[in-house]
Design an enzyme around this catalytic site. Sequence first.
Site, short mmCIF file in Angstrom:
data_model
loop_
_atom_site.label_atom_id
_atom_site.label_comp_id
_atom_site.label_asym_id
_atom_site.label_seq_id
_atom_site.Cartn_x
_atom_site.Cartn_y
_atom_site.Cartn_z
N CYS A 2 2.49 38.62 -31.63
CA CYS A 2 3.95 38.52 -31.65
C CYS A 2 4.47 37.54 -30.61
O CYS A 2 3.83 37.30 -29.59
CB CYS A 2 4.55 39.89 -31.35
SG CYS A 2 3.94 41.20 -32.38
N TRP A 74 3.51 40.18 -35.60
CA TRP A 74 2.17 40.23 -36.18
C TRP A 74 1.88 41.72 -36.32
O TRP A 74 1.71 42.43 -35.33
CB TRP A 74 1.19 39.55 -35.22
CG TRP A 74 -0.18 39.31 -35.77
CD1 TRP A 74 -0.59 38.23 -36.49
CD2 TRP A 74 -1.33 40.15 -35.60
NE1 TRP A 74 -1.93 38.35 -36.80
CE2 TRP A 74 -2.41 39.52 -36.26
CE3 TRP A 74 -1.57 41.37 -34.97
CZ2 TRP A 74 -3.68 40.07 -36.31
CZ3 TRP A 74 -2.84 41.92 -35.02
CH2 TRP A 74 -3.88 41.26 -35.68
N ASN A 100 6.78 42.97 -27.80
CA ASN A 100 5.36 42.62 -28.01
C ASN A 100 4.52 43.69 -27.35
O ASN A 100 4.85 44.13 -26.24
CB ASN A 100 5.01 41.29 -27.32
CG ASN A 100 5.61 40.10 -28.02
OD1 ASN A 100 6.26 40.26 -29.04
ND2 ASN A 100 5.38 38.93 -27.47
N GLY A 101 3.42 44.06 -27.98
CA GLY A 101 2.56 45.08 -27.38
C GLY A 101 2.48 46.30 -28.30
O GLY A 101 2.87 46.24 -29.47
N GLU A 474 -20.73 29.20 -32.41
CA GLU A 474 -19.37 28.66 -32.41
C GLU A 474 -19.09 27.91 -33.71
O GLU A 474 -18.00 28.00 -34.27
CB GLU A 474 -19.17 27.77 -31.18
CG GLU A 474 -17.83 27.06 -31.08
CD GLU A 474 -16.60 27.97 -31.12
OE1 GLU A 474 -16.75 29.20 -31.04
OE2 GLU A 474 -15.49 27.44 -31.28
N GLU A 481 -13.32 31.11 -39.74
CA GLU A 481 -11.91 31.39 -39.47
C GLU A 481 -10.98 30.38 -40.16
O GLU A 481 -9.84 30.70 -40.46
CB GLU A 481 -11.61 31.49 -37.97
CG GLU A 481 -11.68 30.20 -37.22
CD GLU A 481 -11.36 30.36 -35.73
OE1 GLU A 481 -10.43 31.07 -35.39
OE2 GLU A 481 -12.08 29.74 -34.92
N LYS A 597 -3.13 33.46 -32.23
CA LYS A 597 -3.66 32.63 -31.17
C LYS A 597 -4.04 33.44 -29.94
O LYS A 597 -5.07 33.27 -29.36
CB LYS A 597 -2.63 31.56 -30.79
CG LYS A 597 -3.07 30.61 -29.67
CD LYS A 597 -4.25 29.79 -30.11
CE LYS A 597 -4.75 28.82 -29.05
NZ LYS A 597 -6.12 28.35 -29.40
C1 F6R Z 1 -11.40 31.06 -32.22
C2 F6R Z 1 -10.48 31.49 -31.19
C3 F6R Z 1 -10.62 32.87 -30.67
C4 F6R Z 1 -10.37 32.90 -29.16
C5 F6R Z 1 -10.39 34.34 -28.64
C6 F6R Z 1 -10.21 34.40 -27.14
O1 F6R Z 1 -11.14 29.74 -32.59
O2 F6R Z 1 -9.62 30.77 -30.78
O3 F6R Z 1 -11.88 33.39 -30.97
O4 F6R Z 1 -11.34 32.13 -28.53
O5 F6R Z 1 -9.38 35.08 -29.26
O6 F6R Z 1 -9.01 33.84 -26.75
P1 F6R Z 1 -8.76 33.43 -25.26
O7 F6R Z 1 -9.69 32.32 -24.92
O8 F6R Z 1 -7.32 33.02 -25.20
O9 F6R Z 1 -9.05 34.65 -24.43
#
Ligand code: F6R
Length: 602
Positions: A2, A74, A100-101, A474, A481, A597
């Site tokens: 969100c 979301w 959010n949360g 990776e 995804e 994200k």
């Molecule tokens: C994949 C992707 C996710 C993030 C994961 C951790 O492309 O972006 O797998 O890597 O959600 O996110 P962060 O690095 O923000 O803790």
Amino acid sequence: MCGIIGYTGNKNALPILIDGLEKLEYRGYDSAGVAVVSGGKIRFKKRKGRIDVLKDSVRSDNLTGTCGIGHTRWATHGEPSDQNSHPHLSLDQRIALVHNGIIENYAKLKDQLKRLGHRFLSDTDTEVLVHLIDHHYSGDMIAAVNQALLEAEGSYAICVLDQNSPDRIICAKKDSPLIIGEGNGEMFIASDIPALLPYTRKVYFLEDGETAIVEKSGAQIFDRYGKRIFRKAYTVDWDISAAEKAGYPHFMLKEIHEGAPALKRTIFPRLKSGRIVFPDLDIKELLCSAQKIFIIACGTAYHAGLTAKYTWEREFKIPIEVDLASEFRYRDPYLSKNTLVILLSQSGETADTLASLRHAKAAGAKTLAITNVVGSSLARLADNVIFTLAGPEISVAASKSYLTQVICLALMLISSSFTGQKLTDAVNFLTALPDLAQLVIKEQDQIKKLAHLYHSKKDIYFIGRGIDHAIALEGALKLKELSYIHADAYAAGELKHGPIALIEDSSLVIALATYPQLFDKIAGNIMETRTRGAKTWVITTKSGYKRFADMSDHITVIEDAPDWAIPILAVIPMQYFAYYACIERGFDVDKPRNLAKSVTVE
Ligand code: F6R
């Protein structure tokens, strides 16, 4: 996940709120809404679907007002629908709230409120909060918000609009980010920096347990006991263009192209007279005094962390354990004051990674955050912090952040344990690395063709040994995804223990073969798949070319590089492959289904 936006000032709030929501789109969402105070009343619109749907629906309504809040949702509790979207309102529509949360005890609170006569319109946990605030309101909105938050368990970042205070937004946060931006006679609130960049660089980060009253003249921040706090403003140095597409069709493509400059930004400020220095941090002392090191992360960041296991354990001669944050936080690992726990996260807001940090701190371990976002919760809460200087990463699928995470881990290794000629060689290589990455970045056409050839496969397998296995993981994550093709990565030596049963005529196997000591071993594994009919795409180095040319249907050659740098060069072709496979299959690269994200809830 969100996103939140808020505005109070002299301008019409609606365009600013919509623009902010569009800047937050990248976080992932399934519905959106806005509320403004207009003519002494709260007026709102909320719609399931894209922000364009909301835009169409507000166009017909004249939602004018100089103070308002907006939200991208979301879904967690309650399906995506107009009704479940935020803002949620008190039944008399006097109070509007975005959140959010997750309110974990919402069911209990809802029952209590129902018994008191409250009627609910949605299936969300959030709606409980606005009713609780309404229930506690007796003339002082901030007291009502505080009382409601005392009773709510879970995580929140909230903005509350009250029709009786038409120029004011009350906000609060716990375990979910919230930032206040200061303009000239106007104030902004957002869950994320990119939403504020068009308006201001001067921001205040709200801490857990804090509440703020935001009016156009400024913000007053209070701690959990109601005491006023005077917080220093932070100036964001991200460039607005870094958060825009700048002519690229997608953020993902732009960010792959930004890999080389991101590496430069992360490496060069730390190169000092032939050494690597992290200002204000004795990295050697931190790493070398530890009896055990954990690297904790999720997703792509976890894969970046895995690469360090192969290079660090060999040099430091201590156990390095790389764990998924969602597992680490619940498995009660042995931690002591001699343990160093490194938390790796692009956003610095990932719920599981943050919880792991708290867990490690509570157990007395030393902590170090490696994150891309200055002012993020991880950066503020860890004992020590190193910033990856990738610039804003908007695409849901991580690309340049992986490169900078891998290089940060490599810089820490080199800085703490390399000396003499080994150090000189490493520094020379680091200086050349961004240009070497740029060479790979320029080679997108070959990969585009491969994506065209293979985008209709149902399954694609990645294999590698040693650090190549970490890189393969990776590659597979990126592909699944973005293209929704089922992709798995296997340690190549494990094939015969099961996965080879999956290989059939024309299966595509992508083999990572960059580690000279294991060339013969991986060659054997590649042949095992070929003899069972697989097509093979081998990603290798110049020195591997001869070895693998005859056993590959396609071959991509990168520069020879030390193992601490190889993931950076080897991952780029796989990022492109995922990108172009997604395009070929007609999906939206920047908005992969079901993904967000920044995963700020568990
Ligand atoms: C994949 C992707 C996710 C993030 C994961 C951790 O492309 O972006 O797998 O890597 O959600 O996110 P962060 O690095 O923000 O803790």
